[in-house]
Design a protein around this motif. Structure first.
Motif, PDB file in Angstrom:
ATOM      1  N   ALA A 127     -11.010  -7.821   0.434  1.00 31.75           N
ATOM      2  CA  ALA A 127     -10.584  -6.452   0.756  1.00 31.75           C
ATOM      3  C   ALA A 127      -9.074  -6.318   0.577  1.00 31.75           C
ATOM      4  CB  ALA A 127     -10.986  -6.089   2.185  1.00 31.75           C
ATOM      5  N   ILE A 128      -8.335  -7.300   1.105  1.00 29.85           N
ATOM      6  CA  ILE A 128      -6.879  -7.251   0.980  1.00 29.85           C
ATOM      7  C   ILE A 128      -6.453  -7.377  -0.485  1.00 29.85           C
ATOM      8  CG2 ILE A 128      -4.745  -8.457   1.604  1.00 29.85           C
ATOM      9  CD1 ILE A 128      -6.145  -9.140   4.286  1.00 29.85           C
ATOM     10  N   ARG A 154      -8.182  -6.512  -3.135  1.00 28.53           N
ATOM     11  CA  ARG A 154      -8.482  -5.220  -3.779  1.00 28.53           C
ATOM     12  C   ARG A 154      -7.366  -4.233  -3.513  1.00 28.53           C
ATOM     13  NH1 ARG A 154     -13.761  -5.699  -1.730  1.00 28.53           N
ATOM     14  NH2 ARG A 154     -13.439  -4.292   0.005  1.00 28.53           N
ATOM     15  N   ASN A 155      -6.961  -4.217  -2.244  1.00 27.53           N
ATOM     16  CA  ASN A 155      -5.931  -3.274  -1.821  1.00 27.53           C
ATOM     17  C   ASN A 155      -4.637  -3.460  -2.606  1.00 27.53           C
ATOM     18  OD1 ASN A 155      -3.532  -2.816   0.455  1.00 27.53           O
ATOM     19  ND2 ASN A 155      -5.106  -1.213   0.392  1.00 27.53           N
TER      20      ASN A 155
END
Lengths: 405, 247
Positions: B82-83, B85-86
């Protein structure tokens, strides 16, 4: 993610969807306020009635005729057994009473000038005012001579004054006519207001019992005897004493039902309390059900609103929100909505209770218990059912969530 | 030689559907260098969506290696991805996926809200710049439903740019738009490409491939074709050659 960002994410989502937030809040507002109002009305009617009864005189003891002896209504004519001797014996022999009064009543019409007013006259002695917690505002109580001589004097309440003396005259010393018999007004009572059930405590006319017996009703028996115990804790003993005297006077054999009933205000209070407790239980169950219904409402709208936002959750995750970020956001939103809704519910419920109090005159009381109970329950339900579907959504595959229709 | 943004080595992805083992990807290898405009094409069922999910760090392969900007993604946890991707990827979706009832600028700010390295002021400044670069400087305070499809897709592209990603991953980004608006969006992608950005465009529409520098065609979970496009069409020229709308 830091707290600042979290709060601004949640606030943005709320501010941009005011209607959704409001509808969710509405469930909580209704849940909280209905419980508060229900319990306030229950508690209020209980307090009101209790106050009224103590206002009537909590030491008061009544000796009444027993209309339903042996399960059969005997009618009025057989109920002439209560005599002046009963009163005299009670007044002389009972040690635990501070006063006693015979009681006879008759109905008729009061006339003064061109004004008239229908009223039931109460024939009593000079102890009666003390027993019934009446106070003299102007003028005076009966003198002993008035009772002995069947004097045509009377004491009247505020309502009677208003009905008869429309020109603001001083009623003291005036002659008013009751069933064409002239009565001189010697006293006016201090106002006591009216009861929950609309009974006007100021609509009274009090005259010597001898006068009512001889000149109005033409009877030689009594309708009732009123007494007051020295203090509340002696009322049981006073009742026992009075019962003993009456049983002896009326020759009631052991085990037979008497033709009279001795009741204290306290006993009546207890009976009424039983009824009120029943009402409170009833209102409590209604409140409980509305709490449950409110809770289910909150649960549904929270669940639906989170499910509806699956796509949004998917998007947030694809741009880098972790599961716990999503969860934290929805939790903060649910907390804000539930707390705000709960607070509004408390204010709204208290406000409506206050309006009911103004409108009905009941002592409608918002109890801290109902506030705490409903607030905690609804807030907890709101937060839980905001959190639970969000947790499920946060575990979804982002791509699945984003394609959710 | 330019830096490798993507390096995929023999990736396989299997799904267990009931009794059956579906082999969506059966060993795919390729790499993408910085500044490429790559189209990934294929019919439905070719494994294109699965590849997109893997490239976007939304899913992990059953077998094989995936290096994004030099780091192995295949073994990252959900939160790490998730990080990543961010910080590294900008997504553009077919159905725009803007937050409803939310202004353009707030939509663009979204990825930076999940990145605590940015202050509120920096976030706002970055988002403004991104909206200016997609030509929406006068639409910043408009809410999503007040904008046309093309404008919404521009907002979505601005959102994909705002975190300075190493690549922009577009999933049928013109699928919901009329042909004129599609060319406008393609023009925008070509401009971004000229600025040196890496773009991966997943589509089933062969026409779009003509505007990219390289095309990979998937079939049955394998690469059928991987070719460099020698004459890239200019979307702006096509757009200008279209008959003017009568309005």
């Amino acid at each position: 993610m830091n707290l600042n960002n979290l709060i601004s994410i949640a606030l943005r989502a709320l501010v941009n969807n005011k209607m959704r937030g409001f509808l969710t809040m509405l469930g909580i507002i209704i849940g909280v306020s209905s419980v508060i109002i229900m319990l306030a009305i229950g508690e209020g009617s209980k307090n009101t009635i209790a106050n009224e009864i103590s206002n009537m005189g909590s030491n008061m003891i009544m000796v009444q005729r027993n209309y339903n002896r042996e399960g059969v209504s005997k009618g009025a004519t057989s109920m002439e057994s209560m005599k002046i001797k009963d009163y005299e014996d009670i007044a002389r022999d009972a040690k635990y009473i501070s006063g006693a009064s015979p009681y006879v009543t008759a109905s008729g019409q009061l006339i003064f000038g061109s004004n008239n007013h229908p009223i039931r006259v109460e024939g009593v002695n000079e102890d009666y005012l003390e027993i019934r917690k009446h106070e003299i505002q102007d003028g005076s109580n009966f003198r002993e001579g008035d009772i002995k001589n069947s004097a045509k004097v009377c004491i009247i309440g505020k309502t009677v004054v208003e009905k008869l003396f429309k020109n603001d005259e001083d009623p003291i010393g005036k002659i008013i006519r009751y069933n064409n018999i002239p009565f001189q007004v010697i006293g006016v009572l201090k106002s006591k207001g009216s009861s929950t059930f609309g009974q006007d405590f100021d609509d009274v006319m009090i005259a010597p019992y001898t006068t009512v017996q001889k000149r109005i009703a033409a009877i030689n028996y009594l309708h009732a005897i009123f007494a007051s115990s020295i203090s509340e804790e002696y009322s049981e003993k006073a009742i026992a004493e009075i019962t003993e005297i009456m049983t002896l006077n009326h020759n009631i054999p052991e085990g037979k039902e008497a033709d009279f009933i001795v009741e204290s205000q306290k006993q009546i209070l207890e009976q009424i309390n039983t009824v009120i407790n029943l009402i409170t239980t009833l209102l409590g169950s209604i409140a409980g059900i509305s709490l449950l219904v409110g809770g289910i409402g909150i649960m549904n709208i929270m669940y639906v609103s989170v499910t509806e936002r699956t796509k949004e959750i998917g998007l947030r995750m694809s741009v880098g929100a972790r599961g716990r970020d999503i969860l934290a956001q929805f939790l903060v939103e649910a907390i804000i909505i539930s707390l705000t809704g709960g607070l509004i519910g408390v204010l709204f419920g208290s406000g409506v209770s206050f309006i009911i109090r103004l409108a009905s005159g009941w002592a409608v009381t918002v109890s801290p218990f109902s506030v705490i109970l409903s607030f905690l329950f609804c807030t907890f339900t709101g937060v839980f059912f905001g959190w639970y579907p969000a947790k499920k959504a946060a575990n979804l595959d982002p791509i699945e969530a984003i394609r959710y229709e | 030689m330019k830096e490798k943004i993507i390096d995929i080595r023999d990736i396989k992805r299997h799904f267990q559907v009931g009794e059956e083992l579906v082999q969506a990807l059966r060993g795919v290898s390729f790499s993408v260098e910085e500044g490429e405009f790559l189209t990934i094409m294929g019919m439905s069922g070719s494994g294109k969506s699965t590849l997109l999910n893997l490239l976007g760090c939304l899913d992990t392969p059953t077998e094989g290696e995936y290096y994004l900007d030099g780091k192995p993604v295949a073994n990252m946890t959900k939160n790490e991805r998730a990080i990543y991707r961010n910080r590294k990827i900008g997504f553009v979706f077919q159905s725009y996926n803007l937050l409803p009832k939310t202004t353009a600028i707030q939509n663009v700010e979204l990825p930076l809200m999940y990145n605590h390295n940015y202050s509120a002021a920096q976030r706002k400044e970055k988002s403004k710049q991104a909206l200016i670069s997609v030509g929406l400087e006068d639409r910043m305070m408009h809410k999503s439903q007040q904008m046309s499809g093309g404008q919404q897709q521009r907002v979505a592209i601005a959102r994909a740019l705002v975190n300075d990603p190493v690549m922009i991953l577009a999933d049928e980004a013109t699928g919901n738009l009329d042909s004129r608006t599609s060319y406008e969006i393609l023009t925008l992608f070509q401009e971004l490409h000229k600025e040196g950005r890496t773009i991966i465009f997943v589509t089933h529409n062969p026409e779009i491939a003509e505007f990219s520098s390289r095309t990979i065609v998937l079939k049955d979970g394998r690469i059928l074709e991987d070719k460099v496009n020698p004459n890239v069409k200019d979307a702006r020229t096509v757009l200008e050659s279209l008959p003017k709308e009568n309005d």
